[in-house]
Design a protein around this motif. Structure first.
Motif, PDB file in Angstrom:
ATOM      1  N   ALA A  86      15.720 -23.683 -37.990  1.00 42.66           N
ATOM      2  CA  ALA A  86      15.435 -24.295 -36.693  1.00 42.66           C
ATOM      3  C   ALA A  86      14.444 -25.450 -36.820  1.00 42.66           C
ATOM      4  N   THR A 116      14.390 -19.092 -38.747  1.00 42.34           N
ATOM      5  CA  THR A 116      13.288 -19.864 -38.168  1.00 42.34           C
ATOM      6  C   THR A 116      13.085 -21.169 -38.919  1.00 42.34           C
ATOM      7  N   PHE A 162      15.855 -28.914 -37.423  1.00 35.28           N
ATOM      8  CA  PHE A 162      16.609 -29.557 -36.343  1.00 35.28           C
ATOM      9  C   PHE A 162      15.778 -29.572 -35.059  1.00 35.28           C
ATOM     10  N   PRO A 163      14.778 -30.463 -34.987  1.00 31.35           N
ATOM     11  CA  PRO A 163      13.947 -30.539 -33.776  1.00 31.35           C
ATOM     12  C   PRO A 163      14.795 -30.784 -32.530  1.00 31.35           C
ATOM     13  N   ASN A 164      14.577 -29.957 -31.521  1.00 24.84           N
ATOM     14  CA  ASN A 164      15.355 -30.030 -30.275  1.00 24.84           C
ATOM     15  C   ASN A 164      16.854 -29.873 -30.538  1.00 24.84           C
ATOM     16  N   TRP A 165      17.191 -29.212 -31.656  1.00 25.93           N
ATOM     17  CA  TRP A 165      18.579 -29.004 -32.080  1.00 25.93           C
ATOM     18  C   TRP A 165      19.326 -30.325 -32.287  1.00 25.93           C
ATOM     19  N   ASP A 166      18.593 -31.335 -32.738  1.00 29.70           N
ATOM     20  CA  ASP A 166      19.158 -32.663 -32.990  1.00 29.70           C
ATOM     21  C   ASP A 166      19.234 -32.894 -34.500  1.00 29.70           C
ATOM     22  N   VAL A 167      20.451 -33.097 -35.012  1.00 27.78           N
ATOM     23  CA  VAL A 167      20.654 -33.247 -36.447  1.00 27.78           C
ATOM     24  C   VAL A 167      20.252 -34.632 -36.956  1.00 27.78           C
ATOM     25  N   TRP A 212       7.629 -27.399 -30.504  1.00 21.46           N
ATOM     26  CA  TRP A 212       8.616 -26.943 -31.481  1.00 21.46           C
ATOM     27  C   TRP A 212       7.927 -26.525 -32.784  1.00 21.46           C
TER      28      TRP A 212
END
Length: 209
Positions: A35, A32, A38-43, A172
């Motif tokens: 996650a 968790t 990486f907000p919105n799964w953006d590195v 998020w």
């Protein structure tokens, strides 16, 4: 009434279950927290240093994660190799129980407090400061931290109107920190059960002698 031997067997089984449960919860806490980096799964946000301090602190990784996982391993060992702790050196059993309980308690408590503060302060995002009657146009910060007249957790109309970037930053932030809060609370409950179970096991081992 249960005999000391029967109670000890139940205590060993309980230690195995508690160790497995704590270990699983620790892995979920670590995942968790990852996650949240990486907000919105953006590195790109992590690479640009645009991650909030609560997520960067990583309390779910080293607190509710690594510290609790280490304690869970010790608890599991006490369950599977209980004779090495109880019959030969009861004091070692007590010390191991105290150490594992204290380690898990500290890690879970740090994660719990950090998650609560994070939910109170709100997400780190880019927002329009003119919304707050200031002169600068856009900046990154904590727009909800000093909003004393409205609570963003209850006023969902603020979720999409204040934070501009990352998109859905509030969702998020609230989703994952709420998850961390629940996981750490669950870990604290398991620690209390383990503490009681350890003393029962030690008491019964002394009675059996």
């Amino acid at each position: 009434m249960l005999s000391p031997s029967c109670t000890m067997a139940c205590s060993r089984t309980c230690s195995r279950i508690l160790g497995l449960s704590l270990g699983t919860a620790a892995l979920f806490a670590a995942g968790t927290n990852v996650a949240l980096l990486f907000p919105n799964w953006d590195v790109t946000y992590l690479l640009r240093g645009l991650i909030g301090r609560h997520a960067m602190l990583g309390s779910g990784l080293w607190g509710g994660g690594l510290m609790v996982l280490t304690a869970a391993t010790l608890i599991s060992v006490m369950g599977w190799r209980y004779c090495c702790f109880s019959k030969s050196v009861p004091c070692l059993s007590l010390l191991t129980a105290l150490f594992s309980s204290g380690l898990a308690l500290l890690g879970a408590l740090i994660c719990f407090i950090t998650s609560g503060v994070a939910l109170k302060d709100g997400p780190f995002c880019m927002f329009d400061v003119s919304f707050f009657n200031q002169t600068q146009a856009w900046k990154y910060g904590y727009p909800f931290k000093d909003m004393h007249n409205r609570n963003y957790l209850y006023d969902h109309s603020l979720w999409n109107s204040v934070c501009r970037e990352p998109s859905k930053a509030v969702v998020w932030h609230v989703s994952f920190f709420s998850t961390l809060l629940c996981i750490s609370l669950f870990q604290l409950l398991l620690v209390v059960i383990h503490f009681i179970n350890s003393f029962l096991g030690l008491f019964c081992s002394l009675c059996e002698k």
